[in-house]
Design an enzyme around this catalytic site. Structure first.
Site, PDB file in Angstrom:
ATOM      1  N   HIS A   1     -25.528   3.524-116.071  1.00  0.00           N
ATOM      2  CA  HIS A   1     -26.805   3.376-116.790  1.00  0.00           C
ATOM      3  C   HIS A   1     -27.664   2.273-116.171  1.00  0.00           C
ATOM      4  O   HIS A   1     -28.880   2.441-116.017  1.00  0.00           O
ATOM      5  CB  HIS A   1     -26.560   3.054-118.268  1.00  0.00           C
TER       6      HIS A   1
ATOM      7  N   GLU B   1     -29.807   5.585-124.953  1.00  0.00           N
ATOM      8  CA  GLU B   1     -29.435   6.828-125.645  1.00  0.00           C
ATOM      9  C   GLU B   1     -30.076   6.986-127.024  1.00  0.00           C
ATOM     10  O   GLU B   1     -29.960   8.047-127.632  1.00  0.00           O
ATOM     11  CB  GLU B   1     -27.902   6.889-125.821  1.00  0.00           C
TER      12      GLU B   1
ATOM     13  N   HIS C   1     -27.005   0.338-124.847  1.00  0.00           N
ATOM     14  CA  HIS C   1     -26.600   1.732-124.695  1.00  0.00           C
ATOM     15  C   HIS C   1     -27.200   2.590-125.798  1.00  0.00           C
ATOM     16  O   HIS C   1     -27.867   3.574-125.550  1.00  0.00           O
ATOM     17  CB  HIS C   1     -25.077   1.874-124.681  1.00  0.00           C
TER      18      HIS C   1
HETATM   19 CO    CO Z   1     -23.622   6.431-121.734  1.00  0.00          CO
END
Ligand code: CO
Length: 300
Positions: free
Chosen positions: A248, A215, A183
């Site tokens: 995601h 991210e 992530h």
């Molecule tokens: Co997220």
């Protein structure tokens, strides 16, 4: 004489108040012990993806059959969505701990499902610290919070072993590399745990794994640059390094229609054979074993 009586009664009333106060302040010590486990996940609104969280909750329930296991979500967006669509209220860590306190739990073990100790974990630690600082009637006798999966170099070695086992079949083909999507937590030192895990993977399975995040860093460009070093790679397996294979994994990682997805960008980089493996780490038996071991550690 009358004045003396008034004073005496007043003193008696004051003493009663002071004594009842003292009794209240000491109340948690008199409470019978009641243990609880609070599992804290980011959350998911996808029923298919929730299997991963359910597996961890069920593993904890099976390992500690006499201890109540509860679940909280940190994402308000997901909590609100589930409340609206499924009419189910999943508490925040704050409301779950307050509720457990109300119900007389004296020992609570908070187990996060987070991979790295990033921003989400810091926020959870803030809530736990807040409750732990309470003294007197509303205090817990013991309130503990476990560390996430990747909290130190040793953790990364353990995770690397889990991943090598998890992708054992794919790794048997020397022309296949595994691309993992973490992530990521931007502007946070804990994001470096991904690089630490890459070091562990390179040590144990040189050139076979490449790790990026959705991210933060390393980005997909870094992933592609790294893959290019290994000329033997013909096929890729792409998979989330996340507890849940949710939004995601399905969109940012594997959406074949989206030109921005990792799938599409890897295809553009020349990789023709890409196989998505969209299963959350939470469904992995080894990950569940570590999860249970972390809870056991807190209970010591
Ligand atoms: Co997220």
């Amino acid at each position: 004489m009358e004045q003396a009586l008034k004073s005496f009664i007043l003193a008696l009333v004051m003493l009663t108040i002071v004594m009842s106060g003292a009794a209240y302040a000491g109340a948690p010590k008199d409470k019978p012990d009641k243990e609880g486990i609070l599992i804290v996940a980011f959350g998911t609104s996808m029923p298919e993806a929730k299997k991963a969280i359910d597996n961890l909750v069920d593993s904890a329930k099976a390992a500690f059959p006499k201890t109540e296991v509860r679940l909280a979500y940190t994402s308000n967006i997901i909590r609100n969505k589930i409340a609206k669509e499924q009419n189910v209220l999943i508490p925040t860590p704050t409301s779950a701990l307050a509720q457990m306190n109300d119900e007389g739990f004296t020992h609570v073990y908070v187990m996060p499902t987070h991979i790295i100790p990033g921003e989400e974990y810091d926020d959870l630690a803030g809530v736990v610290d807040g409750f732990a600082s309470i003294k007197g009637k509303y205090s817990f006798k013991s309130l503990k919070l476990a560390r996430p999966y990747l909290s130190c170099a040793d953790d990364c070695d353990v995770m690397a072993d889990v991943l090598i086992k998890r992708f054992g079949r794919e790794l048997a083909d020397k022309g296949t590399a595994i691309v993992l999507m973490g992530h990521g937590t931007p502007h946070h030192a804990a994001n470096a745990m991904y690089s630490q895990l890459q070091l562990s993977l390179d040590k144990k399975a040189p050139g076979r794994f490449t790790l990026g995040t959705v991210e933060a860093a390393p980005e997909i460009d870094d992933v592609i640059a790294r893959l290019k070093h290994n000329k033997a790679v013909r096929s890729l397996v792409i998979s989330p390094l996340m507890i849940v294979a949710g939004d995601h994994a399905n969109n940012d990682l594997a959406d074949k229609e989206d030109p921005e997805s990792w799938y599409s960008q890897l295809k553009d980089a020349g990789y023709k054979n890409i196989k998505p493996f969209l299963v959350g780490l939470g469904e992995d038996a080894e990950i569940a074993k570590i999860f249970v071991a972390k809870i056991k550690d807190m209970m010591k």
